[in-house]
Write a protein that holds these residues in place. Structure first.
Motif, short mmCIF file in Angstrom:
data_model
loop_
_atom_site.label_atom_id
_atom_site.label_comp_id
_atom_site.label_asym_id
_atom_site.label_seq_id
_atom_site.Cartn_x
_atom_site.Cartn_y
_atom_site.Cartn_z
N LYS A 102 -1.74 11.87 1.48
CA LYS A 102 -1.59 10.62 2.23
C LYS A 102 -1.16 10.89 3.67
CE LYS A 102 0.42 7.02 0.63
NZ LYS A 102 1.54 6.21 0.09
N LEU A 129 2.52 2.55 2.43
CA LEU A 129 2.20 3.29 3.64
C LEU A 129 3.20 2.94 4.73
CD1 LEU A 129 -1.70 2.98 3.96
CD2 LEU A 129 -0.41 5.08 3.58
N GLU A 188 6.25 9.54 4.31
CA GLU A 188 5.81 9.37 2.92
C GLU A 188 7.01 9.18 1.99
OE1 GLU A 188 2.69 8.86 2.33
OE2 GLU A 188 2.33 9.21 4.46
N LYS A 239 0.81 -1.23 0.00
CA LYS A 239 0.00 0.00 0.00
C LYS A 239 0.84 1.27 0.00
CE LYS A 239 -3.85 -2.22 2.47
NZ LYS A 239 -4.73 -2.23 1.29
N TRP A 256 -3.33 19.32 4.45
CA TRP A 256 -2.55 18.77 3.33
C TRP A 256 -1.89 19.87 2.51
CZ3 TRP A 256 -2.76 19.52 -1.88
CH2 TRP A 256 -3.91 20.07 -2.43
N ASN A 282 -4.11 11.91 5.53
CA ASN A 282 -5.29 11.05 5.34
C ASN A 282 -6.45 11.84 4.75
OD1 ASN A 282 -6.39 8.43 5.50
ND2 ASN A 282 -7.41 8.88 7.44
#
Length: 392
Positions: free
Chosen positions: A361, A159, A272, A157, A381, A364
């Protein structure tokens, strides 16, 4: 100062040849151990043989799982969980750096809880226990040897997430500074940056009246920088390694965060980079953190002035608060440059193609329930995207 409830159960066994006592120390705690480690370095340095001999001398049964990589993978964790259950393992010994220790903690968590261990990282839910773990530290950096948390990468994923509870804190950790003599310059630099940012995530705060912990943070940061430069010239200096190793543990065992709101934006922003580009964590932090500082410092300029004066030695003759704060950031970047760390995303071969994706990301955003990052300044973000662009 805020209310706090601080506990640390980890016994620290520190000094030359202490890793050779691991079997004796383990004996009261374990009947069958999973020996968890990374690549071949512990075998080439002799640490592996010392550990095996100590386990055998104390009649401790064990099974092995190697192969941990930097930014430890969920796939190997799942393999370890299966092995622990099949072999009735009741204790995990991690021999390695932060990646090995985080992998071991997550295996310990999964071995005692039904279902997908990744769910704990996604939901931050409470667990029903974990196998006890202990460590022999081979790279001082992450501080996981005395922390209650773990960070794991789900490679499918892309992540990288963290999870923490007190029952993940190791029972004991063995720190032998002589083991670090063979570490290459880039690992020393990455490790130094990692432990410094662990402190800075706690140090930069809007909480008032935290003089004692402020001073401990500042002293630990200066100790790291002083001894890092010694190691750059002499990587077999035992006393310098002793200071660095102890500082790395103190940086992340929770003590330096008590009584204050913490930040952790830089770590979340860097994760990230690690998840998508497999960047070394310390290298990513060297790029992200000064960009974060530049973006947020005006929110609490007094805290950044304090850092500039007390840690980076900026002369108060600058007078203007903005100039003092920015000079402190500049000097931090100069220290990173001296340690030959990257300073820009460009240095990590990262362009602007995925910056917006990473920003969304990190917060979220696409779930519809955006998580604002940070403490000094709450970041959405778009803020994170701006910080990535500053870091280019």
């Amino acid at each position: 100062m805020l209310n706090f409830d601080y506990e640390n159960k980890t016994r620290i066994i520190f000094g030359e040849d202490t890793h050779k006592t691991v079997g004796e120390v383990l004996k009261p705690h374990a009947s069958k151990v999973l020996l968890h480690y990374g690549g071949g370095s512990i075998k080439s340095t002799g640490v592996y043989d010392d550990v095996i001999n100590s386990l055998k001398a104390n009649n401790i049964d064990f099974v092995e799982l190697g192969g941990v990589k930097p930014n430890p993978r969920l796939s190997l964790v799942n393999e370890g969980i299966k092995l622990c259950i099949e072999e009735n393992v009741d204790f995990i010994l991690a021999v390695g750096g932060g990646s090995v220790i985080d992998s071991a903690k997550t295996i310990a968590l999964g071995a005692k809880n039904e279902g997908d261990v990744w769910d704990f990282f996604l939901t931050n839910k409470d667990n029903n226990g974990a196998l006890p773990t202990s460590t022999i530290l081979t790279i001082p950096a992450a501080g996981s040897e005395a922390s209650s948390g773990a960070v794991i990468t789900n490679e499918d994923k892309e992540l990288k997430l963290s999870y923490g509870r007190e029952n993940l804190r190791p029972i004991f950790s063995i720190i032998n500074p002589k083991i670090y003599f063979t570490l290459p310059a880039n690992q020393i630099a990455n490790g130094v940056c990692d432990m410094m940012i662990h402190i800075m995530e706690r140090y930069f705060t809007n909480t008032k009246n935290t003089e004692l912990i402020d001073g401990l943070c500042e002293s630990t940061l200066k100790t790291i920088m002083k001894n890092a430069l010694i190691l750059k010239e002499d990587n077999k200096n035992y006393e310098a390694w002793s200071e660095i190793a102890l500082a790395g543990t103190i940086a992340h065992n929770g003590l330096l965060g008590i009584g204050r709101e913490q930040d952790w934006a830089s770590h979340n922003i860097e994760h990230e980079l690690s998840a998508i580009y497999d960047v070394a964590h310390g290298a990513g932090l060297a790029v992200v953190t000064p960009a974060w500082m530049t973006y947020v410092y005006k929110t609490n300029v007094d805290m950044f002035v304090q850092f500039a004066i007390n840690v980076m030695g900026v002369d108060v003759a600058y007078r203007d608060s903005d100039k003092i704060a920015l000079e402190g950031i500049k000097r931090l970047k100069n220290f990173f440059r001296e340690m030959e760390l990257p300073l820009r995303l460009e240095d990590l071969n990262i362009d602007d193609n995925k910056l917006e994706l990473m920003a969304k990301k990190a917060t979220n955003f696409e779930s519809g329930k955006e998580n604002l990052l940070g403490g000094v300044k709450k970041l959405n973000w778009e803020d994170v995207f701006a910080i990535y662009k500053l870091a280019l």
